[in-house]
Motif scaffolding. Sequence first.
Motif, PDB file in Angstrom:
ATOM      1  N   ALA A  55       5.233 -11.573  -5.332  1.00  0.00           N
ATOM      2  CA  ALA A  55       4.115 -11.033  -4.549  1.00  0.00           C
ATOM      3  C   ALA A  55       4.171  -9.506  -4.561  1.00  0.00           C
ATOM      4  CB  ALA A  55       4.174 -11.542  -3.119  1.00  0.00           C
ATOM      5  N   VAL A  56       3.024  -8.888  -4.387  1.00  0.00           N
ATOM      6  CA  VAL A  56       2.934  -7.430  -4.307  1.00  0.00           C
ATOM      7  C   VAL A  56       2.726  -7.078  -2.836  1.00  0.00           C
ATOM      8  CG1 VAL A  56       1.666  -5.368  -5.003  1.00  0.00           C
ATOM      9  CG2 VAL A  56       1.989  -7.250  -6.635  1.00  0.00           C
ATOM     10  N   LEU A  57       3.773  -6.514  -2.238  1.00  0.00           N
ATOM     11  CA  LEU A  57       3.739  -6.101  -0.838  1.00  0.00           C
ATOM     12  C   LEU A  57       3.995  -4.602  -0.730  1.00  0.00           C
ATOM     13  CD1 LEU A  57       5.780  -9.177   0.181  1.00  0.00           C
ATOM     14  CD2 LEU A  57       3.675  -8.603   1.362  1.00  0.00           C
ATOM     15  N   SER A  58       3.712  -3.870  -1.794  1.00  0.00           N
ATOM     16  CA  SER A  58       3.951  -2.431  -1.780  1.00  0.00           C
ATOM     17  C   SER A  58       3.105  -1.779  -0.700  1.00  0.00           C
ATOM     18  CB  SER A  58       3.632  -1.823  -3.152  1.00  0.00           C
ATOM     19  OG  SER A  58       2.311  -2.145  -3.539  1.00  0.00           O
ATOM     20  N   LEU A  77       8.150  -4.623  -3.045  1.00  0.00           N
ATOM     21  CA  LEU A  77       8.126  -4.153  -1.664  1.00  0.00           C
ATOM     22  C   LEU A  77       8.337  -2.638  -1.625  1.00  0.00           C
ATOM     23  CD1 LEU A  77      10.248  -7.132  -0.602  1.00  0.00           C
ATOM     24  CD2 LEU A  77       8.233  -6.531   0.712  1.00  0.00           C
ATOM     25  N   SER A  78       7.981  -1.954  -2.708  1.00  0.00           N
ATOM     26  CA  SER A  78       8.167  -0.511  -2.733  1.00  0.00           C
ATOM     27  C   SER A  78       7.318   0.142  -1.645  1.00  0.00           C
ATOM     28  CB  SER A  78       7.819   0.066  -4.115  1.00  0.00           C
ATOM     29  OG  SER A  78       6.515  -0.302  -4.502  1.00  0.00           O
ATOM     30  N   ASP A  79       7.918   1.112  -0.972  1.00  0.00           N
ATOM     31  CA  ASP A  79       7.262   1.842   0.120  1.00  0.00           C
ATOM     32  C   ASP A  79       6.880   0.951   1.303  1.00  0.00           C
ATOM     33  OD1 ASP A  79       7.237   4.489  -1.067  1.00  0.00           O
ATOM     34  OD2 ASP A  79       5.693   3.727  -2.423  1.00  0.00           O
ATOM     35  N   ASP A  98      12.216   0.110  -3.745  1.00  0.00           N
ATOM     36  CA  ASP A  98      12.438   1.548  -3.793  1.00  0.00           C
ATOM     37  C   ASP A  98      11.587   2.235  -2.725  1.00  0.00           C
ATOM     38  OD1 ASP A  98      10.054   3.024  -5.731  1.00  0.00           O
ATOM     39  OD2 ASP A  98      10.266   0.857  -5.848  1.00  0.00           O
ATOM     40  N   GLN A  99      12.225   3.155  -2.025  1.00  0.00           N
ATOM     41  CA  GLN A  99      11.620   3.921  -0.939  1.00  0.00           C
ATOM     42  C   GLN A  99      11.134   3.056   0.228  1.00  0.00           C
ATOM     43  OE1 GLN A  99       8.819   6.806  -2.448  1.00  0.00           O
ATOM     44  NE2 GLN A  99      10.228   7.494  -4.027  1.00  0.00           N
TER      45      GLN A  99
END
Length: 181
Positions: A55-58, A77-79, A98-99
């Motif tokens: 999944a894209v949870l950025s 889960l970036s940012d 990351d971040q």
Amino acid sequence: MNAEELMRRYEAGERDFSIADLSQASLEGVNLSGAVLHGAMLDRANLRGANLSQAVLSGATLKGADLREADLREADLSDAVLDEARLTGANLEGAILDQADLTSANLEGADLTGADLSEAEMYAADLTGAELDYANLQQANLTKAELDKTNLKGANLEDANLKDAILDEAIVEGTILEGRL
């Protein structure tokens, strides 16, 4: 959008739920594999045991969310903001964090094998017994983090801040530990 509408639309084949407000939603055990939840509001949501693999949870906000035993393999889960999130026993193998902000998050027993946690904020996070083998923790802030019995074999902690971190019985074989202690 509520949890029922999200699931109905997901089951109909829709995958993009960017910036949806699902704060406090009850999504325990749901399958949202491959869903795009970029920038979504999931504060205090119940995602225990949910399948969020790939999944894209950025940029999503998951403050205080319950992600215990969730499948987040290869999720982005970036940012993301995961302050005080409960990720006990979650599978984050190969996840991108990351971040991400994991301040005071509970990752006890979580599998973060090969995860990218570069520049992650992990102040006072509980990583007791977590699997961080071959994880990238470059420039991560692990100040006051609990790393008791954590597997850091082959992890990259270059320039990570480990001030006041607890590493009792941690496995550090092959770990790159050049950084701020």
